[in-house]
Motif scaffolding. Sequence first.
Motif, PDB file in Angstrom:
ATOM      1  N   LEU A 110      -7.769  -4.972  12.628  1.00 35.55           N
ATOM      2  CA  LEU A 110      -7.049  -3.897  11.948  1.00 35.55           C
ATOM      3  C   LEU A 110      -5.552  -4.078  12.153  1.00 35.55           C
ATOM      4  CD1 LEU A 110      -7.219  -1.136  10.436  1.00 35.55           C
ATOM      5  CD2 LEU A 110      -7.174  -0.050  12.703  1.00 35.55           C
ATOM      6  N   ILE A 111      -4.799  -4.133  11.058  1.00 36.38           N
ATOM      7  CA  ILE A 111      -3.352  -4.326  11.183  1.00 36.38           C
ATOM      8  C   ILE A 111      -2.558  -3.164  10.593  1.00 36.38           C
ATOM      9  CG2 ILE A 111      -3.457  -6.843  11.253  1.00 36.38           C
ATOM     10  CD1 ILE A 111      -2.774  -6.875   8.267  1.00 36.38           C
TER      11      ILE A 111
ATOM     12  N   LEU B  42       0.805  -1.208   0.000  1.00 34.79           N
ATOM     13  CA  LEU B  42       0.000   0.000   0.000  1.00 34.79           C
ATOM     14  C   LEU B  42       0.839   1.259   0.000  1.00 34.79           C
ATOM     15  CD1 LEU B  42      -2.818   1.181   0.099  1.00 34.79           C
ATOM     16  CD2 LEU B  42      -2.719   1.070   2.596  1.00 34.79           C
ATOM     17  N   ARG B  43       1.964   1.234   0.670  1.00 30.74           N
ATOM     18  CA  ARG B  43       2.805   2.433   0.739  1.00 30.74           C
ATOM     19  C   ARG B  43       3.255   2.873  -0.640  1.00 30.74           C
ATOM     20  NH1 ARG B  43       6.234   5.364   4.074  1.00 30.74           N
ATOM     21  NH2 ARG B  43       8.173   6.042   3.106  1.00 30.74           N
TER      22      ARG B  43
ATOM     23  N   ALA C 115      -7.133  -1.269  -4.272  1.00 30.91           N
ATOM     24  CA  ALA C 115      -7.743  -1.617  -2.995  1.00 30.91           C
ATOM     25  C   ALA C 115      -8.747  -2.751  -3.166  1.00 30.91           C
ATOM     26  CB  ALA C 115      -8.416  -0.390  -2.376  1.00 30.91           C
ATOM     27  N   ALA C 116      -9.486  -2.733  -4.262  1.00 34.54           N
ATOM     28  CA  ALA C 116     -10.520  -3.742  -4.509  1.00 34.54           C
ATOM     29  C   ALA C 116      -9.961  -5.017  -5.126  1.00 34.54           C
ATOM     30  CB  ALA C 116     -11.601  -3.162  -5.422  1.00 34.54           C
ATOM     31  N   GLY C 117      -8.686  -5.001  -5.498  1.00 40.75           N
ATOM     32  CA  GLY C 117      -8.106  -6.154  -6.172  1.00 40.75           C
ATOM     33  C   GLY C 117      -8.653  -6.337  -7.570  1.00 40.75           C
ATOM     34  N   ASP C 118      -9.033  -5.238  -8.209  1.00 40.21           N
ATOM     35  CA  ASP C 118      -9.643  -5.257  -9.539  1.00 40.21           C
ATOM     36  C   ASP C 118      -8.552  -5.265 -10.601  1.00 40.21           C
ATOM     37  OD1 ASP C 118     -11.039  -4.894 -11.861  1.00 40.21           O
ATOM     38  OD2 ASP C 118     -12.119  -3.096 -11.209  1.00 40.21           O
ATOM     39  N   ARG C 119      -8.066  -6.435 -10.927  1.00 39.86           N
ATOM     40  CA  ARG C 119      -6.978  -6.565 -11.887  1.00 39.86           C
ATOM     41  C   ARG C 119      -7.396  -6.144 -13.291  1.00 39.86           C
ATOM     42  NH1 ARG C 119      -6.415 -10.787  -8.228  1.00 39.86           N
ATOM     43  NH2 ARG C 119      -4.296 -11.175  -7.406  1.00 39.86           N
ATOM     44  N   LYS C 120      -8.648  -6.369 -13.644  1.00 40.48           N
ATOM     45  CA  LYS C 120      -9.110  -6.042 -14.985  1.00 40.48           C
ATOM     46  C   LYS C 120      -8.996  -4.547 -15.262  1.00 40.48           C
ATOM     47  CE  LYS C 120     -12.976  -6.866 -18.130  1.00 40.48           C
ATOM     48  NZ  LYS C 120     -14.333  -7.451 -18.268  1.00 40.48           N
TER      49      LYS C 120
ATOM     50  N   THR D  75      -6.218  -1.744   6.579  1.00 42.18           N
ATOM     51  CA  THR D  75      -6.001  -3.132   6.198  1.00 42.18           C
ATOM     52  C   THR D  75      -6.341  -4.032   7.375  1.00 42.18           C
ATOM     53  OG1 THR D  75      -4.229  -2.498   4.668  1.00 42.18           O
ATOM     54  CG2 THR D  75      -4.330  -4.809   5.327  1.00 42.18           C
ATOM     55  N   TYR D  76      -7.107  -5.099   7.102  1.00 38.52           N
ATOM     56  CA  TYR D  76      -7.541  -6.041   8.135  1.00 38.52           C
ATOM     57  C   TYR D  76      -6.976  -7.421   7.836  1.00 38.52           C
ATOM     58  CZ  TYR D  76     -10.956  -2.354   9.049  1.00 38.52           C
ATOM     59  OH  TYR D  76     -11.565  -1.154   9.330  1.00 38.52           O
ATOM     60  N   ASP D  77      -6.642  -8.173   8.898  1.00 37.59           N
ATOM     61  CA  ASP D  77      -6.157  -9.534   8.698  1.00 37.59           C
ATOM     62  C   ASP D  77      -7.335 -10.479   8.479  1.00 37.59           C
ATOM     63  OD1 ASP D  77      -7.281 -10.119  11.184  1.00 37.59           O
ATOM     64  OD2 ASP D  77      -5.359 -10.122  12.232  1.00 37.59           O
TER      65      ASP D  77
END
Length: 226
Positions: free
Chosen positions: A189-190, A16-17, A113-118, A182-184
């Motif tokens: 929350l991590i 994310l950084r 963030a959504a993991g939307d690779r397309k 970000t959550y594990d």
Amino acid sequence: MTLFFLVAAVLIFLQLRSVLGRRTGNEKPPVDPFARSTSNPAGSTEEDKVVTLAKRDDAEPENRYAAIDAFAAPETALNTQLRQIADVDPSFSPKEFLKGARIAYEMIVMAFAAGDRKTLKGLLSRDVFEGFDAAITERERRGELLKSTFVGIDRADIVSASVKDNEELLTVKIISQLISATYDKNGELIDGDAENVGEVNDIWTFARDIRSRDPNWKLIATESEQ
């Protein structure tokens, strides 16, 4: 593409950084800074997957230079660089480019963030996509969930421009406001903050092949300002 490809390896570790920059600790209440037709970038339709950052209509030299001079003071380094872009791309408008860059930034941040690779695949160079994909894959392997709310962009400025190896290159500094957490796999929350807005400082480089009739640009490098 031969330029700026340091992102792929870095993204795997910085995740994310490297994509969203860093929090500065300066928190502001959420605002709605923009109102445009593309109000839902991460959920955009197929036609929205690639963002056109500059139109390619014909323009007279004096007209395109006037637009450059209005954007960056004559005889400055940036003005000279932008004139070089206009010489190979007569329709180039720095203001129109920045409008598109803002849209692309939000789409890319939210798609990551959504993991939307397309969506990402249509907006990133192959090398940068591979880095983003690796970071998403690692997040999925760990069972982590990234939740982000895009608040707005405070500033977007072109900081440099060049023409090299048949490519137009434009580097943009973007200061944005995000809520990111970000959550594990257990929902704990991590990283980040689920409630407060964080200021993010990014430097992104976009490129377009001069030889192509395609007016679209792609992101070829990301960097977080320290």
